[in-house]
Design a protein around this motif. Structure first.
Motif, PDB file in Angstrom:
ATOM      1  N   MET A   1      58.081 -39.195   3.171  1.00 24.63           N
ATOM      2  CA  MET A   1      57.485 -38.453   2.078  1.00 24.63           C
ATOM      3  C   MET A   1      58.460 -37.369   1.627  1.00 24.63           C
ATOM      4  SD  MET A   1      53.869 -36.530   2.024  1.00 24.63           S
ATOM      5  CE  MET A   1      53.961 -34.792   1.810  1.00 24.63           C
ATOM      6  N   THR A   2      58.609 -37.204   0.333  1.00 21.48           N
ATOM      7  CA  THR A   2      59.492 -36.194  -0.227  1.00 21.48           C
ATOM      8  C   THR A   2      58.661 -35.197  -1.018  1.00 21.48           C
ATOM      9  OG1 THR A   2      61.292 -37.775  -0.383  1.00 21.48           O
ATOM     10  CG2 THR A   2      61.449 -35.803  -1.753  1.00 21.48           C
ATOM     11  N   VAL A   3      58.920 -33.916  -0.806  1.00 20.71           N
ATOM     12  CA  VAL A   3      58.216 -32.856  -1.507  1.00 20.71           C
ATOM     13  C   VAL A   3      59.263 -31.935  -2.117  1.00 20.71           C
ATOM     14  CG1 VAL A   3      56.640 -30.916  -1.268  1.00 20.71           C
ATOM     15  CG2 VAL A   3      56.319 -32.936   0.153  1.00 20.71           C
ATOM     16  N   ILE A   4      59.079 -31.584  -3.390  1.00 19.42           N
ATOM     17  CA  ILE A   4      59.966 -30.647  -4.067  1.00 19.42           C
ATOM     18  C   ILE A   4      59.172 -29.391  -4.359  1.00 19.42           C
ATOM     19  CG2 ILE A   4      61.357 -30.205  -6.125  1.00 19.42           C
ATOM     20  CD1 ILE A   4      61.945 -33.180  -6.252  1.00 19.42           C
ATOM     21  N   LYS A   5      59.712 -28.224  -3.956  1.00 17.54           N
ATOM     22  CA  LYS A   5      59.000 -26.969  -4.157  1.00 17.54           C
ATOM     23  C   LYS A   5      59.890 -25.950  -4.843  1.00 17.54           C
ATOM     24  CE  LYS A   5      57.797 -25.410  -0.179  1.00 17.54           C
ATOM     25  NZ  LYS A   5      57.193 -24.812   0.996  1.00 17.54           N
ATOM     26  N   LYS A   6      59.272 -25.163  -5.702  1.00 16.10           N
ATOM     27  CA  LYS A   6      59.923 -23.991  -6.268  1.00 16.10           C
ATOM     28  C   LYS A   6      58.886 -22.884  -6.212  1.00 16.10           C
ATOM     29  CE  LYS A   6      62.808 -22.390  -9.982  1.00 16.10           C
ATOM     30  NZ  LYS A   6      62.607 -21.057  -9.571  1.00 16.10           N
ATOM     31  N   GLY A   7      59.242 -21.741  -5.662  1.00 13.67           N
ATOM     32  CA  GLY A   7      58.280 -20.676  -5.409  1.00 13.67           C
ATOM     33  C   GLY A   7      57.948 -19.837  -6.610  1.00 13.67           C
ATOM     34  N   ASP A  45      60.375 -14.553  -0.573  1.00 11.71           N
ATOM     35  CA  ASP A  45      59.456 -14.548  -1.718  1.00 11.71           C
ATOM     36  C   ASP A  45      60.012 -15.246  -2.952  1.00 11.71           C
ATOM     37  OD1 ASP A  45      57.625 -13.134  -0.232  1.00 11.71           O
ATOM     38  OD2 ASP A  45      58.067 -11.204  -1.163  1.00 11.71           O
ATOM     39  N   HIS A  46      61.313 -15.440  -3.012  1.00 10.33           N
ATOM     40  CA  HIS A  46      61.971 -16.002  -4.191  1.00 10.33           C
ATOM     41  C   HIS A  46      62.845 -17.184  -3.782  1.00 10.33           C
ATOM     42  CE1 HIS A  46      60.968 -11.842  -5.173  1.00 10.33           C
ATOM     43  NE2 HIS A  46      60.757 -12.291  -6.393  1.00 10.33           N
ATOM     44  N   PRO A  47      62.232 -18.313  -3.526  1.00 10.09           N
ATOM     45  CA  PRO A  47      62.993 -19.461  -3.016  1.00 10.09           C
ATOM     46  C   PRO A  47      63.828 -20.188  -4.069  1.00 10.09           C
ATOM     47  CG  PRO A  47      60.687 -20.037  -3.232  1.00 10.09           C
ATOM     48  CD  PRO A  47      60.791 -18.571  -3.550  1.00 10.09           C
ATOM     49  N   HIS A 103      66.229 -29.446   5.035  1.00 13.96           N
ATOM     50  CA  HIS A 103      65.876 -29.852   3.676  1.00 13.96           C
ATOM     51  C   HIS A 103      67.136 -29.973   2.840  1.00 13.96           C
ATOM     52  CE1 HIS A 103      66.118 -25.469   3.150  1.00 13.96           C
ATOM     53  NE2 HIS A 103      66.265 -25.674   1.853  1.00 13.96           N
ATOM     54  N   TRP A 104      66.991 -30.551   1.676  1.00 13.52           N
ATOM     55  CA  TRP A 104      68.089 -30.744   0.738  1.00 13.52           C
ATOM     56  C   TRP A 104      67.865 -29.842  -0.465  1.00 13.52           C
ATOM     57  CZ3 TRP A 104      68.140 -36.842   0.406  1.00 13.52           C
ATOM     58  CH2 TRP A 104      68.411 -37.361   1.674  1.00 13.52           C
ATOM     59  N   ASP A 116      64.096 -26.894  -3.545  1.00 16.23           N
ATOM     60  CA  ASP A 116      64.144 -27.411  -2.186  1.00 16.23           C
ATOM     61  C   ASP A 116      63.505 -28.790  -2.187  1.00 16.23           C
ATOM     62  OD1 ASP A 116      63.379 -24.235  -0.616  1.00 16.23           O
ATOM     63  OD2 ASP A 116      65.313 -25.147  -1.034  1.00 16.23           O
ATOM     64  N   VAL A 117      64.132 -29.724  -1.483  1.00 21.61           N
ATOM     65  CA  VAL A 117      63.607 -31.082  -1.368  1.00 21.61           C
ATOM     66  C   VAL A 117      63.401 -31.367   0.111  1.00 21.61           C
ATOM     67  CG1 VAL A 117      64.009 -33.525  -1.832  1.00 21.61           C
ATOM     68  CG2 VAL A 117      64.902 -31.790  -3.421  1.00 21.61           C
ATOM     69  N   TYR A 118      62.164 -31.645   0.488  1.00 24.90           N
ATOM     70  CA  TYR A 118      61.829 -31.922   1.884  1.00 24.90           C
ATOM     71  C   TYR A 118      61.573 -33.411   2.052  1.00 24.90           C
ATOM     72  CZ  TYR A 118      61.237 -26.917   2.008  1.00 24.90           C
ATOM     73  OH  TYR A 118      61.460 -25.580   1.917  1.00 24.90           O
ATOM     74  N   SER A 119      62.175 -33.972   3.060  1.00 22.94           N
ATOM     75  CA  SER A 119      62.019 -35.392   3.331  1.00 22.94           C
ATOM     76  C   SER A 119      61.928 -35.603   4.827  1.00 22.94           C
ATOM     77  CB  SER A 119      63.221 -36.166   2.765  1.00 22.94           C
ATOM     78  OG  SER A 119      63.202 -37.498   3.216  1.00 22.94           O
ATOM     79  N   ASP A 120      61.032 -36.489   5.234  1.00 21.29           N
ATOM     80  CA  ASP A 120      60.925 -36.837   6.646  1.00 21.29           C
ATOM     81  C   ASP A 120      62.213 -37.486   7.157  1.00 21.29           C
ATOM     82  OD1 ASP A 120      58.315 -35.914   6.580  1.00 21.29           O
ATOM     83  OD2 ASP A 120      57.452 -37.900   6.282  1.00 21.29           O
ATOM     84  N   GLU A 121      63.008 -38.012   6.250  1.00 22.68           N
ATOM     85  CA  GLU A 121      64.240 -38.711   6.610  1.00 22.68           C
ATOM     86  C   GLU A 121      65.476 -37.809   6.652  1.00 22.68           C
ATOM     87  OE1 GLU A 121      64.556 -42.140   7.389  1.00 22.68           O
ATOM     88  OE2 GLU A 121      62.414 -41.784   7.631  1.00 22.68           O
ATOM     89  N   ALA A 122      65.360 -36.557   6.235  1.00 22.87           N
ATOM     90  CA  ALA A 122      66.533 -35.678   6.113  1.00 22.87           C
ATOM     91  C   ALA A 122      67.292 -35.546   7.438  1.00 22.87           C
ATOM     92  CB  ALA A 122      66.116 -34.307   5.596  1.00 22.87           C
TER      93      ALA A 122
END
Length: 156
Positions: A1-7, A45-47, A103-104, A116-122
């Motif tokens: 699963m890949t998740v992209i987050k920006k705070g 606070d500012h990712p 993360h990537w 930020d890109v989170y992946s179980d495969e990273a």
């Protein structure tokens, strides 16, 4: 699963958060000065991976004793204590990240934002790649950066 987050933006004026930050810094052997607390909390606070200039311009109005040298020295110390990572996703300047989990990074070539890109495969991909290095090579840092258009920019 890949998740992209920006705070989102948050205030530094939260005593309970700053107390937790002071405890975290202390537990890593960092004396929690006002400047160090502010730099670390700003990164949390500012990712969006700010530069030294961004940090300095954001914090200096509320901390008159802050200098760019203090920001640089604080970031160096936080990196040495494994609380912050530098991100070399641009040729001309470093950015900083308080998210130290595996993360990537994705940089939008349209708007310039970094996600930020989170992946179980990273971690597995990193381990396989590092395992492919020639004998006696000892990596000191690994980064995975991706460049392209974010959803907003690719839609326009």
């Amino acid at each position: 699963m890949t998740v992209i987050k920006k705070g989102s933006l948050q205030s530094l004026n939260r005593p309970n958060i700053m107390t937790d930050t002071a405890k975290l810094l202390t537990s890593h052997g960092v004396r929690p000065s006002v400047q160090r607390l502010a730099v670390y909390q700003y990164l949390k606070d500012h990712p969006e991976h700010p530069t030294v200039d961004t940090l300095y311009l954001a914090l200096s109005p509320s901390i008159p004793t802050l200098s760019k040298t203090t920001v640089y020295n604080t970031l160096k110390l936080l990196q040495e204590k494994c609380l912050v990572k530098s991100v070399a996703i641009e040729n001309d300047e470093l950015r900083y990240d308080a998210e130290i989990s595996e993360h990537w990074h994705f940089k939008c070539t349209g708007c310039g934002k970094i996600y930020d890109v989170y992946s179980d495969e990273a971690a597995r991909i990193r381990d396989v790649t590092v395992g492919s290095l020639p004998k006696n090579f000892k990596p000191q840092k690994t980064e995975m950066n991706i460049w392209g258009l974010c959803a907003d920019c690719s839609a326009s």
